[in-house]
Design a protein around this motif. Sequence first.
Motif, PDB file in Angstrom:
ATOM      1  N   TYR A   8       9.503   5.299  -2.831  1.00 15.22           N
ATOM      2  CA  TYR A   8      10.414   5.730  -3.215  1.00 15.22           C
ATOM      3  C   TYR A   8      10.060   7.572  -3.418  1.00 15.22           C
ATOM      4  N   ASN A   9       8.952   8.175  -3.533  1.00 13.60           N
ATOM      5  CA  ASN A   9       9.150   9.116  -4.138  1.00 13.60           C
ATOM      6  C   ASN A   9       8.553  10.093  -2.812  1.00 13.60           C
ATOM      7  N   ASN A  10       7.862   9.191  -2.010  1.00 14.83           N
ATOM      8  CA  ASN A  10       7.358   9.762  -0.524  1.00 14.83           C
ATOM      9  C   ASN A  10       8.826   9.733   0.651  1.00 14.83           C
ATOM     10  N   CYS A  11       9.689   8.767  -0.019  1.00 15.39           N
ATOM     11  CA  CYS A  11      11.447   8.590   0.595  1.00 15.39           C
ATOM     12  C   CYS A  11      11.752  10.530   0.920  1.00 15.39           C
ATOM     13  N   PHE A  12      11.387  10.790  -1.030  1.00 12.32           N
ATOM     14  CA  PHE A  12      11.971  12.002  -0.586  1.00 12.32           C
ATOM     15  C   PHE A  12      11.807  13.379  -0.125  1.00 12.32           C
ATOM     16  N   LYS A  13      10.361  12.796   0.075  1.00 14.86           N
ATOM     17  CA  LYS A  13       9.152  14.229   0.988  1.00 14.86           C
ATOM     18  C   LYS A  13       9.847  14.308   2.761  1.00 14.86           C
ATOM     19  N   ASN A  14      10.086  12.552   2.730  1.00  9.56           N
ATOM     20  CA  ASN A  14      10.236  12.501   4.447  1.00  9.56           C
ATOM     21  C   ASN A  14      11.971  12.838   4.668  1.00  9.56           C
ATOM     22  N   GLY A  15      12.481  13.377   3.828  1.00  8.96           N
ATOM     23  CA  GLY A  15      14.169  13.177   3.917  1.00  8.96           C
ATOM     24  C   GLY A  15      14.674  12.089   4.149  1.00  8.96           C
ATOM     25  N   ILE A  16      14.590  11.355   3.252  1.00  6.83           N
ATOM     26  CA  ILE A  16      15.199   9.215   3.219  1.00  6.83           C
ATOM     27  C   ILE A  16      15.283  10.109   2.163  1.00  6.83           C
ATOM     28  N   LEU A  17      17.110   8.853   2.490  1.00 11.73           N
ATOM     29  CA  LEU A  17      17.590   9.281   0.460  1.00 11.73           C
ATOM     30  C   LEU A  17      17.395   7.225   0.411  1.00 11.73           C
ATOM     31  N   PRO A  18      16.654   7.390  -1.168  1.00 12.46           N
ATOM     32  CA  PRO A  18      16.341   5.734  -2.164  1.00 12.46           C
ATOM     33  C   PRO A  18      17.460   5.834  -2.906  1.00 12.46           C
ATOM     34  N   ILE A  19      18.333   4.457  -2.661  1.00 15.14           N
ATOM     35  CA  ILE A  19      19.423   4.448  -3.391  1.00 15.14           C
ATOM     36  C   ILE A  19      19.273   3.366  -3.808  1.00 15.14           C
ATOM     37  N   VAL A  20      19.620   3.308  -5.420  1.00 19.47           N
ATOM     38  CA  VAL A  20      19.373   2.225  -6.174  1.00 19.47           C
ATOM     39  C   VAL A  20      20.409   2.183  -6.354  1.00 19.47           C
ATOM     40  N   LEU A  21      21.038   0.397  -6.510  1.00 17.29           N
ATOM     41  CA  LEU A  21      22.095  -0.263  -7.198  1.00 17.29           C
ATOM     42  C   LEU A  21      22.485  -1.483  -8.261  1.00 17.29           C
ATOM     43  N   PRO A  22      22.649  -1.830  -8.506  1.00 16.50           N
ATOM     44  CA  PRO A  22      22.658  -3.202  -9.186  1.00 16.50           C
ATOM     45  C   PRO A  22      22.848  -4.327  -8.066  1.00 16.50           C
ATOM     46  N   GLN A  23      22.805  -5.128  -8.301  1.00 12.88           N
ATOM     47  CA  GLN A  23      22.424  -6.638  -7.144  1.00 12.88           C
ATOM     48  C   GLN A  23      24.032  -6.718  -6.658  1.00 12.88           C
ATOM     49  N   GLU A  24      24.942  -6.734  -7.454  1.00 17.61           N
ATOM     50  CA  GLU A  24      26.606  -6.874  -7.190  1.00 17.61           C
ATOM     51  C   GLU A  24      26.850  -6.318  -6.141  1.00 17.61           C
ATOM     52  N   ALA A  25      26.291  -4.675  -6.346  1.00 13.49           N
ATOM     53  CA  ALA A  25      26.668  -3.949  -5.392  1.00 13.49           C
ATOM     54  C   ALA A  25      26.416  -3.835  -4.244  1.00 13.49           C
ATOM     55  N   VAL A  26      25.386  -4.110  -4.200  1.00 15.02           N
ATOM     56  CA  VAL A  26      24.396  -4.400  -3.090  1.00 15.02           C
ATOM     57  C   VAL A  26      24.644  -5.207  -1.913  1.00 15.02           C
ATOM     58  N   ASP A  27      25.505  -6.691  -3.152  1.00 21.11           N
ATOM     59  CA  ASP A  27      25.584  -7.972  -2.122  1.00 21.11           C
ATOM     60  C   ASP A  27      26.841  -6.989  -1.344  1.00 21.11           C
ATOM     61  N   VAL A  28      27.543  -6.999  -1.770  1.00 19.48           N
ATOM     62  CA  VAL A  28      29.174  -5.954  -1.257  1.00 19.48           C
ATOM     63  C   VAL A  28      28.421  -5.102   0.166  1.00 19.48           C
ATOM     64  N   SER A  54       0.839  -0.992  -0.380  1.00 19.28           N
ATOM     65  CA  SER A  54      -0.314  -0.207  -0.038  1.00 19.28           C
ATOM     66  C   SER A  54       0.715   0.940   0.513  1.00 19.28           C
ATOM     67  N   SER A  55       0.276   2.440  -0.297  1.00 17.51           N
ATOM     68  CA  SER A  55       1.005   3.207  -0.474  1.00 17.51           C
ATOM     69  C   SER A  55       1.615   4.445   0.700  1.00 17.51           C
ATOM     70  N   ARG A  56       1.186   4.018   2.142  1.00 14.02           N
ATOM     71  CA  ARG A  56       1.105   4.905   3.411  1.00 14.02           C
ATOM     72  C   ARG A  56       1.862   5.472   3.132  1.00 14.02           C
ATOM     73  N   GLU A  57       2.079   6.236   3.856  1.00 19.93           N
ATOM     74  CA  GLU A  57       3.161   7.715   3.684  1.00 19.93           C
ATOM     75  C   GLU A  57       3.935   7.333   5.440  1.00 19.93           C
ATOM     76  N   HIS A  58       2.781   6.297   6.081  1.00 25.81           N
ATOM     77  CA  HIS A  58       3.051   6.053   7.717  1.00 25.81           C
ATOM     78  C   HIS A  58       4.381   5.277   7.686  1.00 25.81           C
ATOM     79  N   ALA A  59       5.236   5.182   6.299  1.00 27.23           N
ATOM     80  CA  ALA A  59       6.483   3.942   6.254  1.00 27.23           C
ATOM     81  C   ALA A  59       7.393   4.990   6.453  1.00 27.23           C
ATOM     82  N   PRO A  60       7.624   6.078   5.780  1.00 29.26           N
ATOM     83  CA  PRO A  60       8.838   6.918   5.506  1.00 29.26           C
ATOM     84  C   PRO A  60       8.721   7.562   6.270  1.00 29.26           C
ATOM     85  N   TRP A  61       7.795   8.119   7.238  1.00 26.37           N
ATOM     86  CA  TRP A  61       7.505   8.933   8.358  1.00 26.37           C
ATOM     87  C   TRP A  61       8.035   8.001   9.457  1.00 26.37           C
TER      88      TRP A  61
END
Length: 201
Positions: free
Chosen positions: A108-128, A81-88
């Motif tokens: 993802y968009n709600n994060c920016f409105k609440n001061g959180i940086l969501p970072i998307v990286l390839p699986q190989e980088a996330v594994d490291v 669901s799209s609840r903004e309470h999650a980033p809150w």
Amino acid sequence: MDKYQKLSGIAAPMPLVNIDTDMIIPKIFLKTIKRSGLGANLFDEMRFDRQGNEIEDFVLNQPAYREAEILVAGDNFGCGSSREHAPWALADFGIKAIVSTSFADIFYNNCFKNGILPIVLPQEAVDVLMKDAEKGSNARMDVDLEAQTVTTSDGEVFSFELDSFKKHCLLEGLDDIGLTMEKASAIDAFESKASTARPWV
């Protein structure tokens, strides 16, 4: 909303995929419209048993990760669901950045409105980064929004892509209200002109 600063913090590993917004903040806690206080219930059903006692093996209950400011997560974080309470709830707990291979669009968009940086990286980088996070509180990751980089405790650097407008908003601490207030003088001028032209309105 505060301006986003360079972050050097503890990263908690959460390798689960499809962590949805009901897992982040269960629906029972959606009765409030306050942004503060929800951090106590972040991941409530994973952090606490039915008697309200901490589940020891949940990552954020472990001593090394109680002060985590970064999450390294599995794929499709924030789905459901799209609840903004999650980033809150995440922000109130102290989470300032989340790394994953993908995020649900609304979350993802709600994060920016609440001061959180969501970072998307390839699986190989996330594994490291996941492996680095598993080192505990002695290993601190660096997140540089301006340079768009994440650096492991060993100095390995990963660059990430980010929309320039979203980056600007985080760096300047601008949520939707802040963006509107940037136009305050233009809005006042328009209203003054409109009032003169149509005094009956």
